[in-house]
Design a protein around this motif. Structure first.
Motif, short mmCIF file in Angstrom:
data_model
loop_
_atom_site.label_atom_id
_atom_site.label_comp_id
_atom_site.label_asym_id
_atom_site.label_seq_id
_atom_site.Cartn_x
_atom_site.Cartn_y
_atom_site.Cartn_z
N SER A 293 0.78 -1.09 -0.06
CA SER A 293 0.10 -0.14 0.08
C SER A 293 0.96 1.18 0.00
CB SER A 293 -1.06 0.17 1.20
OG SER A 293 -1.47 -1.29 1.30
N VAL A 294 2.01 1.06 0.79
CA VAL A 294 2.78 2.48 0.93
C VAL A 294 3.81 2.63 -0.06
CG1 VAL A 294 4.20 3.85 2.51
CG2 VAL A 294 2.27 2.44 3.38
N ARG B 91 -3.19 8.46 3.05
CA ARG B 91 -2.08 8.96 2.30
C ARG B 91 -1.75 10.46 2.75
NH1 ARG B 91 1.36 6.74 -1.63
NH2 ARG B 91 0.69 4.72 -2.21
N ARG C 137 -1.21 10.75 6.49
CA ARG C 137 0.24 10.63 6.77
C ARG C 137 1.18 11.64 6.50
NH1 ARG C 137 -1.01 5.14 4.82
NH2 ARG C 137 -0.14 5.62 2.87
N PRO D 173 7.04 8.23 3.98
CA PRO D 173 6.54 6.89 3.65
C PRO D 173 7.71 5.80 3.66
CG PRO D 173 5.99 8.45 1.75
CD PRO D 173 6.81 9.42 2.66
N TYR E 84 8.01 5.17 7.29
CA TYR E 84 6.78 4.20 8.04
C TYR E 84 6.87 2.88 7.57
CZ TYR E 84 1.66 3.89 8.08
OH TYR E 84 0.49 3.19 8.27
N GLY F 203 -3.54 4.43 9.13
CA GLY F 203 -3.89 3.64 7.84
C GLY F 203 -5.00 2.69 8.61
#
Ligand code: ATP
Ligand code: CA
Ligand code: CA
Length: 400
Positions: free
Chosen positions: A28-29, A82, A85, A92, A95, A163
């Protein structure tokens, strides 16, 4: 200090689930995405905004091969998260390293009563909590308001969520596990000596541990509280203002059962492990004071200008010990003793995704038969917020 939790390594019953989660987050990230704008379109908040990805064992065009059974991964409102964050200034790559890096996650032994599981990343930055379907629904429903709230109020005490995901296990056991990723409020370079989860209600709000079993991992509650918190004026004003904004928001979103989580680091601990009140230096013998990082020593205490100190994080403060008289053991606030301690405190509002649903209404109804209705945690959101604030404003005061 003792590190809470048990590291999840091969053979742990949730080992595969942890790998699934890590594969999912990396996907996802790490996935290329257009530049993130903080001005989101309404469509981004649509509950139908979710992406399912299949993770076959042998890998696919989009997913790497892995050692687990095939599973499916869902990202809820990926564009919004997103943006969150980015708003919370999370890089990212960092993370991903925190959650999916080499360090294993640690499973905390079920700290809540709800049956959720909690995991902590190796670097202590993030907490992952399994969610009930109803909590996911509540969060999706309030996501637009949550986004605006955290965007408008930089100093909000409401927990930061990064998330929301779901793992669907295919294979022999079919089940869905929903996760939320949030900031660890009590992440600190200092040892947190005491942690309190405070709601402003009294029924059952006491630890089941005996005095000798209580340590720095014990989650203490309202009736265990034996301190009041004293903040310097500018922080105190900021705190009160922000609690009001945050409670208005939670009330509007019709949620309840949230807590103010408070972590306390005592600056002076005697060699025997006991905390040392201010002004009793001479009598206390050997002191073990954790070194203050140099850049924090001369920190400016003005909330508008300070760096590493933010409302609820790393805050220098004092606490005063209180005691409950034997005839007032169910009083939430004890009597002040004048015994003060220099501390560094951390706090924030957690567990905000419970709405006043049928189970909470029933809980209120049947407990009201036996107990004082105002002592029960489960009350409607308006009453909850009022009681919470009244209590918080009694235990947090201005240091004069
Ligand atoms: P219940 O509904 O029975 O109150 P729960 O399962 O919903 O419990 P939470 O209230 O979310 O669980 O969390 C339980 C405990 O875990 C908290 O009292 C706190 O000590 C710790 N905790 C939860 N979230 C965080 C966080 N973001 N940072 C640090 N600690 C946390
Ligand atoms: Ca809770
Ligand atoms: Ca809860």
């Amino acid at each position: 200090g003792k590190r809470p939790g048990e590291s999840i390594s091969r053979g742990h019953k949730n080992y595969e689930l942890m790998l699934n989660l890590q594969l999912g987050i990396r996907h996802s990230v790490g996935r290329p995405a257009p530049a993130t704008s903080l001005d989101l379109k309404a469509a981004a908040f649509d509950p139908k905004e979710k992406i399912w990805t299949r993770f076959p064992t042998e890998g696919s065009k989009y997913t790497p091969p892995h050692q687990c059974c095939e599973f499916k991964w869902k990202d809820y409102c990926p564009v919004v998260f997103r943006a969150l964050r980015k708003l919370f200034k999370v890089d990212p790559a960092d993370y991903m390293i925190s959650i999916c890096g080499n360090g294993a996650l640690r499973e905390l032994s079920s700290p809540g009563k709800s049956g959720s599981f909690f995991y902590l990343t190796e670097d202590d930055r993030y907490m992952i909590k399994t969610m009930k379907k109803s909590e996911v629904k509540v969060f999706i429903r309030m996501l637009f308001a949550y986004y605006n709230h955290v965007r408008n109020f930089e100093n909000t005490l409401v927990i930061k969520y990064y998330g929301l995901h779901c793992v669907k296990l295919t294979g022999p056991i079919q089940r869905k596990v929903r996760f939320i990723i949030m900031g660890n409020l009590l992440r600190s370079e200092y040892t947190i000596h005491r942690r309190f989860d405070l709601k402003g209600s009294s029924l059952g709000r006491i630890t089941d541990k005996s005095e000798s079993e209580i340590d720095n991992t014990t989650i203490l509650k309202d009736l265990d509280l034996n301190f009041i918190f004293k903040l310097q004026k500018s922080w105190f004003d900021e705190f009160c203002w922000q609690i009001d904004r945050d409670c208005e928001f939670l009330e509007q979103e019709r949620t309840m059962d949230y807590s103010l989580l408070v972590g306390i680091h005592f600056k002076e601990i005697a060699a025997n492990g006991e905390i040392v009140p201010c002004g009793s230096r001479s009598s206390s013998g050997n002191l073990e004071t954790e070194a203050t990082p140099p850049d924090m020593e001369e920190q400016n205490l003005d909330p508008k200008r300070s760096g590493a100190i933010k409302l609820g994080t790393n805050m220098p403060a004092r606490v005063e010990r209180t005691i409950r008289k034997p005839e007032a053991v169910f009083h939430l606030v004890g009597e002040q003793t004048g015994e003060c301690y220099e501390v560094i405190i951390y706090f924030g509002i957690i567990d905000i995704l419970q709405d006043y649903d049928i189970t909470k209404r029933l809980e209120h109804a049947y407990k009201s038969i036996q107990y004082d209705p105002t002592s029960i945690s489960a009350v409607d959101p308006k009453q909850y917020s009022k009681r919470f604030r009244d209590f918080i404003f009694k235990v947090v005061c201005e240091d004069t």
